[in-house]
Design an enzyme around this catalytic site. Structure first.
Site, short mmCIF file in Angstrom:
data_model
loop_
_atom_site.label_atom_id
_atom_site.label_comp_id
_atom_site.label_asym_id
_atom_site.label_seq_id
_atom_site.Cartn_x
_atom_site.Cartn_y
_atom_site.Cartn_z
N ASN A 81 -8.17 -6.16 -7.76
CA ASN A 81 -7.66 -4.84 -8.83
C ASN A 81 -6.00 -4.74 -9.30
OD1 ASN A 81 -9.96 -3.64 -8.98
ND2 ASN A 81 -9.82 -1.75 -7.72
N CYS A 116 -4.49 -8.13 -3.23
CA CYS A 116 -5.13 -6.80 -4.12
C CYS A 116 -6.47 -6.99 -5.50
CB CYS A 116 -4.14 -5.72 -4.58
SG CYS A 116 -4.77 -4.63 -4.85
N ASN A 155 -8.34 -10.51 2.51
CA ASN A 155 -8.28 -9.42 2.78
C ASN A 155 -9.69 -8.86 4.23
OD1 ASN A 155 -6.22 -8.82 1.60
ND2 ASN A 155 -6.71 -7.03 0.26
N CYS A 188 -12.14 -0.98 -4.84
CA CYS A 188 -11.15 -2.07 -3.78
C CYS A 188 -11.08 -3.54 -4.11
CB CYS A 188 -10.65 -1.62 -2.50
SG CYS A 188 -10.37 -3.00 -1.50
N GLY A 189 -11.08 -3.82 -4.95
CA GLY A 189 -11.19 -5.36 -5.61
C GLY A 189 -12.14 -6.67 -4.71
N THR A 190 -11.31 -6.50 -3.51
CA THR A 190 -11.19 -7.70 -2.87
C THR A 190 -13.19 -7.54 -2.13
OG1 THR A 190 -9.55 -7.30 -1.00
CG2 THR A 190 -9.02 -8.58 -2.60
N ASN A 226 1.05 -1.81 0.19
CA ASN A 226 -0.35 0.12 0.48
C ASN A 226 1.04 1.53 -0.36
OD1 ASN A 226 -2.49 -1.57 0.40
ND2 ASN A 226 -1.95 -2.15 2.83
N ASN A 264 -10.56 -3.43 6.36
CA ASN A 264 -11.61 -2.32 5.35
C ASN A 264 -13.10 -2.67 5.09
OD1 ASN A 264 -9.04 -2.10 2.84
ND2 ASN A 264 -9.08 -4.63 3.46
#
Length: 263
Positions: free
Chosen positions: A16, A14, A102, A165-167, A5, A138
């Site tokens: 994305n 991640c 995550n 945020c993909g996840t 990050n 998150n």
């Protein structure tokens, strides 16, 4: 693949970033499908049909999925935390805690709450010194749009508010399926401040996996001297990819206009 990050912390994964690595590696190796090792799992990736006109699109596996609070970690008074209130922090809102891997803390809200400062205050607190999430978390607020479509706004651990945020989008899709708002094995359009992705939740017995499907867009290519990059970062050359940037901006504008009609 390893992901760091902007604050220097390392993320478990991640989504994305995985799509971007998938495109780079697939094109470099001349492959349509690959397996990519991440911190917690080896994940399947593949190129798939375009999500929007002239948008190179990749599908990546998001797993493992765990609802055990110890896997976030989250200091709760139960082994799981699914659609429950944490009254001390956000009375009136129900959250689900899930690691993918995550850690995510997710609630479904209306437009008024989405536009308020509730998410910022809550997210700032749980990503500072607090008794609940020792490693931070998150935080996503989800707004239901029409059937099969949701909007996700995420405060990302180690980053802050992010366009996507993909996840988080994957985990948020799973939460809407758990609550009966969407269905597993069906394509869900997930809008965000940056554009959109598609997600599909799969269930095998009590195990979930999620497909994250979205763009992998080249913006520019640079060459750097490694020694310089470790001190004062500088580039020796830079190549722009304007044709892809234009296509992505067209998708972004169309998605933002669609979401605006429902928020």
């Amino acid at each position: 693949m390893r992901v760091f990050n902007s604050d220097g912390s390392e993320a478990s994964m991640c989504g994305n970033g995985l799509r971007c690595v998938a495109r780079y590696a697939c094109e470099l190796l001349g492959k349509q499908q690959l397996s990519i090792e991440t911190m917690k799992a080896v994940l399947a990736v593949e190129q798939t049909e375009d999500i929007f006109e002239n948008i190179p699109t990749f599908k990546v596996e998001i797993s493992p999925v765990s609802f055990a609070v110890k896997d976030l970690p989250f200091n709760a008074n139960s082994e799981t935390f699914i659609n429950q209130e944490l009254k001390e922090l956000a009375p009136g809102l129900t959250f689900t805690a899930v690691a993918v891997p995550n850690p995510h803390f997710i609630t479904i809200v209306d437009s008024e709450v989405l536009a308020s400062d509730v998410q910022e205050k809550l997210s700032t607190y749980v990503n500072g010194k607090n008794p609940y999430f020792p490693d931070g978390v998150n935080v996503s607020f989800v707004k239901l749009l029409e059937s099969g479509s949701i909007f996700v706004k995420t405060f990302e651990r180690g980053v802050g508010f992010t366009n996507a945020c993909g996840t988080a989008m994957s985990a948020s899709t799973l939460v809407t399926c758990l609550q009966g708002e969407n269905k597993v094995e069906e394509n869900i359009a997930v809008y965000n401040p940056g554009g959109k992705v598609n997600c599909q939740v799969h269930k095998n017995n009590d195990t979930y996996t999620i497909d994250l499907i979205g763009n992998a867009t080249y913006e520019f290519e640079v060459q750097v001297e490694l020694n310089d990059a470790l001190t004062a970062f500088s580039t020796t050359s830079k190549k722009e990819f304007p044709e892809e940037t234009v296509a992505y901006r067209a998708m972004q504008e169309a998605c933002q206009q669609y979401a605006k009609n429902y928020i």
